[in-house]
Design a protein around this motif. Structure first.
Motif, PDB file in Angstrom:
ATOM      1  N   ALA A 197      31.360  81.049  91.695  1.00 56.34           N
ATOM      2  CA  ALA A 197      30.710  81.396  92.942  1.00 56.34           C
ATOM      3  C   ALA A 197      31.549  80.360  94.155  1.00 56.34           C
ATOM      4  O   ALA A 197      31.265  80.582  95.465  1.00 56.34           O
ATOM      5  N   GLU A 198      32.116  79.466  93.693  1.00 51.80           N
ATOM      6  CA  GLU A 198      33.004  78.389  94.345  1.00 51.80           C
ATOM      7  C   GLU A 198      34.270  79.115  94.843  1.00 51.80           C
ATOM      8  O   GLU A 198      35.148  78.816  93.961  1.00 51.80           O
ATOM      9  N   SER A 199      34.197  80.082  95.628  1.00 52.40           N
ATOM     10  CA  SER A 199      35.422  80.949  95.844  1.00 52.40           C
ATOM     11  C   SER A 199      36.620  80.356  96.309  1.00 52.40           C
ATOM     12  O   SER A 199      37.816  80.698  95.913  1.00 52.40           O
ATOM     13  N   GLY A 200      36.740  79.155  96.668  1.00 53.70           N
ATOM     14  CA  GLY A 200      38.089  78.371  96.996  1.00 53.70           C
ATOM     15  C   GLY A 200      38.535  77.732  95.911  1.00 53.70           C
ATOM     16  O   GLY A 200      39.982  77.641  96.081  1.00 53.70           O
ATOM     17  N   ILE A 201      37.881  77.127  95.009  1.00 56.71           N
ATOM     18  CA  ILE A 201      38.334  76.619  93.803  1.00 56.71           C
ATOM     19  C   ILE A 201      37.821  77.034  92.508  1.00 56.71           C
ATOM     20  O   ILE A 201      38.356  76.490  91.556  1.00 56.71           O
ATOM     21  N   GLY A 202      37.146  77.811  92.349  1.00 53.61           N
ATOM     22  CA  GLY A 202      36.712  78.340  91.157  1.00 53.61           C
ATOM     23  C   GLY A 202      37.520  78.783  90.021  1.00 53.61           C
ATOM     24  O   GLY A 202      37.526  78.358  89.048  1.00 53.61           O
ATOM     25  N   GLU A 203      38.572  79.461  90.302  1.00 57.33           N
ATOM     26  CA  GLU A 203      39.772  79.869  89.547  1.00 57.33           C
ATOM     27  C   GLU A 203      40.155  78.760  88.834  1.00 57.33           C
ATOM     28  O   GLU A 203      40.842  78.473  87.800  1.00 57.33           O
ATOM     29  N   ALA A 204      40.598  77.571  90.029  1.00 55.87           N
ATOM     30  CA  ALA A 204      41.376  76.323  89.428  1.00 55.87           C
ATOM     31  C   ALA A 204      40.507  75.700  88.519  1.00 55.87           C
ATOM     32  O   ALA A 204      41.102  75.120  87.520  1.00 55.87           O
ATOM     33  N   LEU A 205      39.333  75.767  88.852  1.00 52.99           N
ATOM     34  CA  LEU A 205      38.256  74.792  88.036  1.00 52.99           C
ATOM     35  C   LEU A 205      38.371  75.514  86.507  1.00 52.99           C
ATOM     36  O   LEU A 205      38.471  74.756  85.617  1.00 52.99           O
ATOM     37  N   LEU A 206      38.112  76.757  86.467  1.00 47.98           N
ATOM     38  CA  LEU A 206      38.055  77.368  85.082  1.00 47.98           C
ATOM     39  C   LEU A 206      39.205  77.367  84.423  1.00 47.98           C
ATOM     40  O   LEU A 206      39.192  77.075  83.159  1.00 47.98           O
ATOM     41  N   ALA A 207      40.383  77.430  85.125  1.00 49.52           N
ATOM     42  CA  ALA A 207      41.982  77.308  84.378  1.00 49.52           C
ATOM     43  C   ALA A 207      41.793  75.717  84.034  1.00 49.52           C
ATOM     44  O   ALA A 207      42.456  75.710  82.887  1.00 49.52           O
ATOM     45  N   SER A 208      41.579  74.906  84.662  1.00 52.57           N
ATOM     46  CA  SER A 208      41.738  73.393  84.195  1.00 52.57           C
ATOM     47  C   SER A 208      40.739  73.075  82.973  1.00 52.57           C
ATOM     48  O   SER A 208      41.419  72.395  82.246  1.00 52.57           O
TER      49      SER A 208
ATOM     50  N   ASN B 159      44.663  62.600  88.298  1.00 49.71           N
ATOM     51  CA  ASN B 159      43.510  62.313  89.266  1.00 49.71           C
ATOM     52  C   ASN B 159      42.811  63.837  89.441  1.00 49.71           C
ATOM     53  O   ASN B 159      41.676  63.897  89.629  1.00 49.71           O
ATOM     54  N   THR B 160      43.890  64.545  89.891  1.00 55.07           N
ATOM     55  CA  THR B 160      43.529  66.019  90.275  1.00 55.07           C
ATOM     56  C   THR B 160      42.674  66.650  89.144  1.00 55.07           C
ATOM     57  O   THR B 160      41.577  67.321  89.376  1.00 55.07           O
ATOM     58  N   LEU B 161      43.049  66.437  88.039  1.00 52.96           N
ATOM     59  CA  LEU B 161      42.289  67.226  87.001  1.00 52.96           C
ATOM     60  C   LEU B 161      41.021  66.547  86.495  1.00 52.96           C
ATOM     61  O   LEU B 161      40.121  67.137  86.467  1.00 52.96           O
ATOM     62  N   ARG B 162      40.818  65.198  86.722  1.00 53.44           N
ATOM     63  CA  ARG B 162      39.687  64.681  86.482  1.00 53.44           C
ATOM     64  C   ARG B 162      38.631  65.130  87.483  1.00 53.44           C
ATOM     65  O   ARG B 162      37.608  65.117  87.266  1.00 53.44           O
ATOM     66  N   TYR B 163      39.195  65.072  88.927  1.00 51.29           N
ATOM     67  CA  TYR B 163      38.244  65.631  89.853  1.00 51.29           C
ATOM     68  C   TYR B 163      37.837  67.124  89.653  1.00 51.29           C
ATOM     69  O   TYR B 163      36.502  67.391  89.678  1.00 51.29           O
ATOM     70  N   ARG B 164      38.888  67.775  89.185  1.00 51.49           N
ATOM     71  CA  ARG B 164      38.245  69.238  88.769  1.00 51.49           C
ATOM     72  C   ARG B 164      37.429  69.245  87.652  1.00 51.49           C
ATOM     73  O   ARG B 164      36.298  70.025  87.614  1.00 51.49           O
ATOM     74  N   LEU B 165      37.366  68.606  86.773  1.00 51.32           N
ATOM     75  CA  LEU B 165      36.533  68.508  85.571  1.00 51.32           C
ATOM     76  C   LEU B 165      35.097  68.023  85.920  1.00 51.32           C
ATOM     77  O   LEU B 165      33.994  68.508  85.638  1.00 51.32           O
ATOM     78  N   GLU B 166      35.155  67.040  87.017  1.00 57.12           N
ATOM     79  CA  GLU B 166      34.067  66.503  87.435  1.00 57.12           C
ATOM     80  C   GLU B 166      33.185  67.538  88.179  1.00 57.12           C
ATOM     81  O   GLU B 166      32.100  67.489  88.024  1.00 57.12           O
ATOM     82  N   ARG B 167      33.956  68.282  89.000  1.00 62.31           N
ATOM     83  CA  ARG B 167      33.348  69.067  89.778  1.00 62.31           C
ATOM     84  C   ARG B 167      32.831  70.361  88.858  1.00 62.31           C
ATOM     85  O   ARG B 167      31.693  70.921  89.330  1.00 62.31           O
ATOM     86  N   PHE B 168      33.387  70.668  87.697  1.00 63.59           N
ATOM     87  CA  PHE B 168      33.000  71.632  86.824  1.00 63.59           C
ATOM     88  C   PHE B 168      31.395  71.248  86.358  1.00 63.59           C
ATOM     89  O   PHE B 168      30.668  71.967  86.204  1.00 63.59           O
TER      90      PHE B 168
END
Length: 385
Positions: free
Chosen positions: A310-321, A344-353
């Motif tokens: 549902a997070e259209s801007g970043i959803g695919e990147a989050l799931l791939a991460s 740090n980018t990866l940590r942010y994505r995992l936290e967002r997930f």
């Protein structure tokens, strides 16, 4: 214009014909020394040996020994040798050795008769022309018969495989029908089903036979657009990158049908997950569960994937991460390197997930549920029904 060499060669030819029986016996001794001729009776070879003498005599007399009917005789000889199991190389070696024997006897008689050298040269040329021509006809007949035998054996294998894998034969019938292929009631076998995206089934069957190597049982054939196989041992390699194989077993002969059903299920699951190479139950156990437990997959997909999509801007990147993080044994440095992003980018994505799904990826049970949801997504697409 009269050529005196013809009379000179005719005299030598007459002497050769007078000792035809001795020359036939000498040729039989030549073939006796070639191992693959051991099971072929002299009565089967004698007519060919006698024809060799007659044709050399005809060639020395200047007659045309290269008629179509004679060529057909040599092709028939080649076919018979193939049916007798004599390799083409041995057939050719025997023919050349017999021709050389007759040539040497021609030269011996020519010396005794004091035949002029120019006549001897002409006679030698005629003998070798004869040998070259008929060795070609022999091999043509041998190749034609071998191709027919190969097609027949392939059809026999395909028919037997179909009956085996569809459970149409009892164990006793399997052993009786498969005796020539090495099947035995007290042995265990691996059952395979293979598919290629770019290789046709017949070429793929040949590839599997080569990859199987020297096994006691190699029963390979086409089946329903794929290739099926029963082997006495597992297949471990020797394949091209575009081949996928489901492999079950080792299993007893009585369970070949069940083994083929398992191999078919493994192949189907591997194809749906985009896997290549050889897959068996240990390699595919969890993915088979994902493919079979669709209700659970839908539930986990709704819980862990849909909120992120549902997070259209970043959803695919989050799931791939997250998927890369799990595949790298939850190592942030390794996952970041694989994704070509800063740690740090990866940590942010995992936290967002985690914020979107409330999934604690340090919890083993939750981590497994997330992995299952991602595998289900890969299987069914981003928005499965």
């Amino acid at each position: 214009m009269f050529d005196p060499r013809e009379d000179q060669l005719a005299l030598v030819a007459k002497r050769l014909l007078e000792q035809a029986e001795e020359l036939v016996a000498a040729q039989l001794r030549v073939t006796d020394e070639i191992g693959s001729y051991g099971g072929t009776p002299h009565a089967e070879i004698r007519p060919s040996a006698h024809r060799n003498v007659v044709r050399v005599v005809a060639a020395l007399r200047g007659e045309d020994p290269l008629s179509p009917s004679v060529a057909e005789d040599e092709q028939e000889t080649g076919r018979r040798r193939a049916l007798q199991g004599i390799p083409a190389a041995d057939v050719l070696a025997a023919y050349r050795s017999c021709t050389a024997l007759l040539r040497d006897e021609f030269l011996r008689i020519a010396r005794v008769e004091e035949t002029p050298s120019d006549a001897v040269l002409l006679g030698t040329q005629r003998i070798w022309q004869l040998g070259d021509h008929y060795s070609t006809e022999l091999l043509a007949g041998h190749r034609k018969s071998e191709l027919g035998l190969t097609r027949s054996r392939r059809q026999q294998r395909t028919t037997l495989l179909g009956r085996l894998l569809e459970g149409m034969l009892t164990t006793d019938q399997v052993v009786a029908a498969g005796a020539g292929f090495g099947l035995a009631a007290d042995e265990r076998y691996c059952v395979l089903r293979a598919r290629s995206v770019s290789t046709d089934p017949f070429a793929l069957a040949d590839l599997l036979e080569r990859a199987a190597g020297a096994q006691d049982t190699v029963l390979v054939g086409t089946y329903g657009g794929d290739v099926a196989a029963v082997l006495s041992g597992p297949l471990t390699g020797g394949l091209t990158d575009d081949v996928t194989i489901g492999q079950a077993g080792p299993i007893p002969l009585s369970r070949l049908r069940a083994g083929f059903a398992e191999a078919t299920q493994l192949l189907a699951a591997a194809a749906r997950f985009g896997r290549r190479g050889i897959v068996d139950r240990p390699r595919m156990a969890l993915r088979l569960a994902v493919a079979n437990e669709l209700e659970l997959g839908r539930y986990l997909h709704a819980r862990y994937v849909e909120p992120v999509e549902a997070e259209s801007g970043i959803g695919e990147a989050l799931l791939a991460s997250v998927e890369t993080y799990l595949s790298k044994r939850r190592s942030i440095p390794e996952a970041a390197a694989a994704l070509s992003v800063h740690v740090n980018t990866l940590r942010y994505r995992l936290e967002r997930f985690t914020a979107l799904t409330e999934a604690d990826l340090q919890d083993t049970e939750v981590m497994f549920e997330v992995w299952w949801a991602l595998r289900y997504r890969a299987l069914c697409g981003s928005s499965p029904a």
